[in-house]
Write a protein that holds these residues in place. Structure first.
Motif, PDB file in Angstrom:
ATOM      1  N   PRO A   1       0.805  -1.231   0.000  1.00 41.32           N
ATOM      2  CA  PRO A   1       0.000   0.000   0.000  1.00 41.32           C
ATOM      3  C   PRO A   1       0.836   1.279   0.000  1.00 41.32           C
ATOM      4  N   GLN A   2       2.048   1.221   0.591  1.00 38.43           N
ATOM      5  CA  GLN A   2       2.896   2.411   0.653  1.00 38.43           C
ATOM      6  C   GLN A   2       3.398   2.827  -0.727  1.00 38.43           C
ATOM      7  N   SER A   3       3.259   1.949  -1.722  1.00 42.70           N
ATOM      8  CA  SER A   3       3.733   2.268  -3.076  1.00 42.70           C
ATOM      9  C   SER A   3       2.970   3.440  -3.678  1.00 42.70           C
ATOM     10  N   ARG A   4       1.760   3.707  -3.198  1.00 43.98           N
ATOM     11  CA  ARG A   4       0.983   4.830  -3.742  1.00 43.98           C
ATOM     12  C   ARG A   4       1.725   6.155  -3.569  1.00 43.98           C
ATOM     13  N   ASP A   5       2.493   6.260  -2.479  1.00 47.25           N
ATOM     14  CA  ASP A   5       3.223   7.506  -2.204  1.00 47.25           C
ATOM     15  C   ASP A   5       4.709   7.401  -2.528  1.00 47.25           C
ATOM     16  N   ARG A   6       5.149   6.217  -2.931  1.00 44.70           N
ATOM     17  CA  ARG A   6       6.588   6.020  -3.139  1.00 44.70           C
ATOM     18  C   ARG A   6       6.909   5.482  -4.537  1.00 44.70           C
ATOM     19  N   LEU A   7       6.034   5.743  -5.484  1.00 41.15           N
ATOM     20  CA  LEU A   7       6.258   5.311  -6.861  1.00 41.15           C
ATOM     21  C   LEU A   7       7.078   6.386  -7.573  1.00 41.15           C
ATOM     22  N   VAL A   8       8.334   6.068  -7.924  1.00 41.81           N
ATOM     23  CA  VAL A   8       9.247   7.102  -8.423  1.00 41.81           C
ATOM     24  C   VAL A   8       9.151   7.308  -9.929  1.00 41.81           C
ATOM     25  N   GLY A   9       8.493   6.422 -10.654  1.00 46.06           N
ATOM     26  CA  GLY A   9       8.375   6.670 -12.078  1.00 46.06           C
ATOM     27  C   GLY A   9       8.033   5.443 -12.888  1.00 46.06           C
ATOM     28  N   LEU A  10       7.931   5.667 -14.198  1.00 44.52           N
ATOM     29  CA  LEU A  10       7.637   4.625 -15.177  1.00 44.52           C
ATOM     30  C   LEU A  10       8.774   4.586 -16.189  1.00 44.52           C
ATOM     31  N   GLY A  11       9.391   3.421 -16.336  1.00 37.99           N
ATOM     32  CA  GLY A  11      10.416   3.239 -17.358  1.00 37.99           C
ATOM     33  C   GLY A  11       9.801   2.573 -18.575  1.00 37.99           C
TER      34      GLY A  11
ATOM     35  N   ALA B   1       2.326   9.797 -20.248  1.00 40.89           N
ATOM     36  CA  ALA B   1       2.453  10.737 -19.130  1.00 40.89           C
ATOM     37  C   ALA B   1       1.092  11.276 -18.735  1.00 40.89           C
ATOM     38  N   ALA B   2       0.278  11.617 -19.725  1.00 35.47           N
ATOM     39  CA  ALA B   2      -1.048  12.147 -19.433  1.00 35.47           C
ATOM     40  C   ALA B   2      -1.948  11.083 -18.807  1.00 35.47           C
ATOM     41  N   GLY B   3      -1.797   9.844 -19.252  1.00 35.60           N
ATOM     42  CA  GLY B   3      -2.656   8.772 -18.765  1.00 35.60           C
ATOM     43  C   GLY B   3      -2.265   8.207 -17.420  1.00 35.60           C
ATOM     44  N   THR B   4      -0.988   8.375 -17.029  1.00 35.94           N
ATOM     45  CA  THR B   4      -0.518   7.796 -15.769  1.00 35.94           C
ATOM     46  C   THR B   4      -0.150   8.830 -14.718  1.00 35.94           C
ATOM     47  N   GLY B   5       0.209  10.043 -15.161  1.00 36.87           N
ATOM     48  CA  GLY B   5       0.674  11.063 -14.222  1.00 36.87           C
ATOM     49  C   GLY B   5       2.045  10.774 -13.659  1.00 36.87           C
ATOM     50  N   LEU B   6       2.774   9.852 -14.281  1.00 35.22           N
ATOM     51  CA  LEU B   6       4.078   9.455 -13.773  1.00 35.22           C
ATOM     52  C   LEU B   6       5.212  10.094 -14.574  1.00 35.22           C
TER      53      LEU B   6
END
Length: 409
Positions: free
Chosen positions: A148-158, A190-195
């Protein structure tokens, strides 16, 4: 007398204003060595004990590092070892290939927590991007349920896909994903994920996986020869992935080569003869077959003469390619990896030896000239997921200069 084990680490700097770099150096040292005390970290990184203590305290407060039980060595005071907290950060990797797309979620130390794949639907990138966004969303939900903590600790999408990038190609060229490259993919994702996201080619992603959790872990100079649908190389130089001016470094599959025994100039890109796509053509197998690995492995185990001929030709070409790469880059090792069945990879490794004479032939080697890395259809997706972790936490010279460049050096 106990032997002090060598600690692999990059050097920090005690200059003012270098805290970002020093944090990365500390995280990298813990990733490479596992548990280290403050004294170990100070000795390995050339930082003062006070600087190490300050950074460790910051990293603990940020949830990236945790202390373990104190350990007594000899007659001195007990020391407290520290380790990375796997749940300190998370990332998602996306592989887009010609027929399939895969997603992988990893934690700070590279453990795979979730993975999904889907066959790309017909209709090109406009249809495919919607399937990809759905797949990413499913992976994020699965990751959130596990951590659950991943919601606030997701650093990006490769993001990883075949290159080369920015090169003119026919829309129907089976070797080039021209339609995808001309599509505003990164903007839509980027628009679809916000990442925060970044694109690399599949060979670079495979090298990132080897660097984080594979054969290149802790190696400063390694070349990863990636054999998948096509052929490429990921270049790890001075501990960092080298991408080139346009992200196309290592596109060795584009080298024009003439088949052995060919009397005319019939030069063609190397990957037209050394790739899974070329083997599929020889075996009359559809590269989009859902059981592609199983079918190739089954034929390879039968010692099919077509597979034997393909391996002999591939080994002939790759020996020269490996010798050239060793001459140009002087790596510590070359790693053969990629999206190919393990049985086929072992047959190819056997056929590659003996390697051609090279400047890499030295008596005192710390690693073999050529070794086998990941042979896994998920290797590229894992490497894509490792890229945001690497981008966020690995030591880079730009961290000292405090540059705000859009991409890593």
């Amino acid at each position: 007398m106990n032997e002090i084990r060598p600690i692999r680490a990059k050097s920090g700097t005690n200059q003012e204003g270098a805290s970002a770099h020093n944090r990365r150096v500390m995280i990298d040292a813990l990733r490479l060595n596992g548990h280290l005390s403050r004294a170990d970290l100070a000795r390995a990184t050339a930082l003062t004990k006070q600087a190490v203590s300050n950074i460790i305290e910051e990293l603990e407060n940020d949830g990236l590092v945790a202390s373990l039980a104190a350990v007594r060595k000899g007659r001195g005071q007990p020391s407290t070892p520290y380790r990375l907290v796997p749940e300190g950060a998370f990332a998602i990797g996306l592989q887009i290939d010609r027929h399939v797309t895969r997603t992988v979620a990893v934690d700070l130390i590279g453990t795979v927590l979730a993975r999904n794949e889907v066959i790309l639907p017909a209709g090109g990138p406009e249809t495919g991007v919607e399937a990809i966004l759905t797949l990413i969303d499913e992976t994020r939900q699965e990751l959130s349920a596990i951590a659950p903590q991943s919601r606030d600790r997701l650093v990006g999408l490769g993001v990883a896909m075949p290159g080369p990038f920015g090169v003119d190609a026919d829309a129907d060229d089976p070797w080039m994903m021209a339609a995808w490259q001309s599509f505003p993919l990164l903007e839509r994702l980027a628009a679809g994920t916000g990442l925060d996201l970044r694109l690399q080619n599949d060979a670079a992603a495979a090298a990132t996986a080897e660097k984080m959790v594979g054969a290149a872990h802790g190696v400063d100079h390694a070349l990863c020869v990636y054999l998948g649908y096509g052929l490429g190389a990921g270049l790890i130089l001075n501990g960092e992935l080298y991408r080139g001016a346009h992200g196309n470094a290592g596109e060795i599959g584009m080298i024009l080569s003439r088949p052995r025994g060919c009397s005319d100039d019939g030069r063609a890109p190397l990957e037209h003869r050394i790739s899974i796509a070329s083997l599929c053509k020889v075996l009359e197998i559809d590269p989009a077959d859902g059981d592609l690995y199983g079918r190739i492995d089954a034929v390879a185990h039968l010692k099919d003469r077509r597979v034997a001929a393909w391996i002999a030709d591939a080994a002939f070409e790759l020996r020269a390619t490996i010798q050239l790469l060793e001459t140009v880059f002087d790596p510590q090792t070359i790693i053969l990896c990629g999206g190919m069945p393990s049985g086929l990879a072992r047959l190819l490794m056997d056929a590659l030896h003996p390697l051609l004479p090279s400047i890499a032939e030295r008596r005192q080697r710390s690693a073999p000239r050529l070794q086998l890395g990941f042979t896994d259809p998920w290797a590229v997706a894992i490497g894509a997921a490792a890229e945001p972790i690497s981008r966020t936490f690995d030591p880079r010279f730009s961290a000292i200069l405090k540059t705000r460049a859009a991409g890593p050096p």
